[in-house]
Design an enzyme around this catalytic site. Structure first.
Site, PDB file in Angstrom:
ATOM      1  N   ASP A 250       0.835  -1.205   0.000  1.00  0.00           N
ATOM      2  CA  ASP A 250       0.000   0.000   0.000  1.00  0.00           C
ATOM      3  C   ASP A 250       0.866   1.249   0.000  1.00  0.00           C
ATOM      4  O   ASP A 250       1.185   1.797   1.052  1.00  0.00           O
ATOM      5  CB  ASP A 250      -0.921  -0.003   1.219  1.00  0.00           C
ATOM      6  CG  ASP A 250      -1.953   1.119   1.164  1.00  0.00           C
ATOM      7  OD1 ASP A 250      -1.881   1.941   0.235  1.00  0.00           O
ATOM      8  OD2 ASP A 250      -2.809   1.178   2.048  1.00  0.00           O
ATOM      9  N   HIS A 347      -6.160   2.055 -10.035  1.00  0.00           N
ATOM     10  CA  HIS A 347      -6.031   2.969  -8.896  1.00  0.00           C
ATOM     11  C   HIS A 347      -4.699   3.705  -8.916  1.00  0.00           C
ATOM     12  O   HIS A 347      -4.640   4.923  -8.697  1.00  0.00           O
ATOM     13  CB  HIS A 347      -6.178   2.163  -7.606  1.00  0.00           C
ATOM     14  CG  HIS A 347      -6.180   2.991  -6.361  1.00  0.00           C
ATOM     15  ND1 HIS A 347      -7.238   3.753  -5.962  1.00  0.00           N
ATOM     16  CD2 HIS A 347      -5.214   3.159  -5.413  1.00  0.00           C
ATOM     17  CE1 HIS A 347      -6.964   4.366  -4.829  1.00  0.00           C
ATOM     18  NE2 HIS A 347      -5.734   4.026  -4.472  1.00  0.00           N
TER      19      HIS A 347
END
Length: 439
Positions: A250, A347
């Site tokens: 992440d 994303h």
């Protein structure tokens, strides 16, 4: 969950327990604290210190403990309370975190708020130095060192009206716009005051949370509170960017303190224009979002489908266009059929600063898990926290673009939100927010 994340690696500038550490980034205070602290009472518990090396992974500017570092040495790390900026912004991600918002009690105003911030600042200073909270210390953290504890304080939009300080409310604190992905619970959003607590030990973090709540006394009541976690430092064989509860690496593109424009993007300048408030000099703005991950739906996808949603390989966080995690993503690369290798709605593509007019922010999140509902669906996801000099130039443009076509939107839900003005750090003898409340 933009493609930017503060690394979980440790940095010598952020702690004083590691060999060579001299305080937090930009801290001007390098003088050891006087008096006996829990850290000093530990004797040789952390005497080996930390083995520091060049950080791998996303940012490449931090150092981290090696896999062989005894976990007990982590308790020796101390982050300084006083400094140019508040702790908990550039401090490396901690293993445990609590977010809590307060509303001032009926009848409480500027004077009560000033007294409360004075109490909170002193409690934070003591606990971050490894000292007891005061006469009412609960002894929860009695046997532990500071464990990289930080406490960060901010003001919400409503705080200024309740304290008669409307004329000092920054323009940048105007409410965030509505987003189509929002499913916000107003009872778990916003608040007059906000506190972020982080530490590498769960008991140390809870001890600080309890002390802050007790200090509130009759001046303020808890509006909402959330608990989070990250991977513990030293849990991997080498420094790595953290993974979230979807199993994805992440973040890769966080601004780094070494960047020439880092302060400009993250902190309010000391000399600012007429639309900014002088008391916010060296401060930052925190956007807080509780983002639920729809894990049952996500986990039905193949690894390849998950990678297409994100735009990065799940195994190592490298872009689908090739290379390693830190390789620049090639947005124009196509396969033999002429299809973009990084999908147009991936994303990582949408959140790139160069796809958003240069918008950048430090993401410093915690994961959370609050059990399961009656159908066994996990209430889990990300306590998203991002920092920027102006949310209208940081968070807002990125979120607007995500709203228009992010492939990840099907698998997440924004359930709570807050925006807080976080003033600069307190100098020796001062408390956080003193320039606002006594200016």
């Amino acid at each position: 969950m933009a493609d930017q994340s503060i690394p979980e690696a440790r940095t010598p500038e952020a702690t004083r327990g590691a060999p060579g550490g001299s305080g937090p980034l930009d801290s001007e205070n390098t003088t050891p604290r006087q008096g006996v602290s829990r850290r000093r009472l530990l004797g040789t518990a952390g005497a080996t210190g930390l083995v520091l090396g060049a950080a791998g992974g996303a940012a490449g500017y931090a150092a981290a403990p090696s896999a062989a570092t005894p976990l007990t040495s982590l308790g020796d790390e101390e982050v300084m309370f006083h400094g140019k900026h508040q702790p908990g912004i550039t401090t490396p991600m901690q293993a445990c975190g609590h977010l809590v918002a307060f509303d001032l009690a009926a009848g409480a105003g500027r004077r009560e708020a000033a007294a409360l911030l004075r109490r909170w600042s002193e409690t934070a200073r003591r606990l971050m130095a490894g000292e007891p909270a005061g006469s009412r210390d609960t002894d929860v953290a009695r046997d532990a060192g500071p464990s990289s504890l930080t406490a960060t304080f901010g003001f919400g939009h409503s705080f200024f009206g309740r304290t008669g300080l409307d004329e000092h409310r920054p323009v940048a604190l105007d409410p965030l716009p509505d987003f189509s992905s929002d499913h916000l619970d107003k009872n778990r959003s916003n608040g007059d005051l906000w506190v972020q607590i982080g530490a590498d030990d769960a008991l140390v973090a809870f001890h600080a949370l309890r002390a802050i709540q007790q200090d509130a006394g009759s001046a303020a009541r808890v509006r909402w509170q959330m608990n989070g976690f990250n991977r513990s430092p030293g849990a991997t064989a080498h420094p790595m960017t953290a993974r979230n509860l979807m199993g994805q690496v992440d973040g890769t593109r966080n601004p780094k303190p070494a960047d020439a424009d880092f302060d400009q993007r993250i902190f309010v300048p000391e000399k600012n224009d007429k639309n900014e408030q002088a008391w916010m000099a060296n401060g930052s703005y925190a956007v807080v979002r509780r983002i639920r991950m729809l894990l049952d739906d996500w986990e039905k996808l193949s690894v390849k489908a998950q990678e297409d949603v994100i735009g990065r390989r799940k195994s190592d966080g490298a872009p689908l266009s090739g290379g390693s995690e830190t390789t620049e993503m090639d947005l124009e690369k196509t396969d033999q059929a002429g299809n973009l290798i990084v999908p147009v709605n991936a994303h990582a593509r949408i959140t790139r600063p160069d796809q958003n007019g240069g918008a950048a922010m430090i993401r410093r999140p915690f994961s959370y898990h609050d059990g399961f509902d009656a159908d066994g669906v996990p209430d889990a996801g990300l306590l998203f926290i991002c920092w920027q000099a102006d949310p209208l130039r940081g968070f807002v443009p990125v979120q607007r673009k995500l709203d228009r076509g992010d492939a990840l939107s099907r698998f997440i839900r924004h359930e709570a939100s807050g925006l807080f003005a976080v003033p600069g750090g307190a100098a020796e003898g001062e408390y956080v927010g003193q320039r606002l409340l006594e200016g």
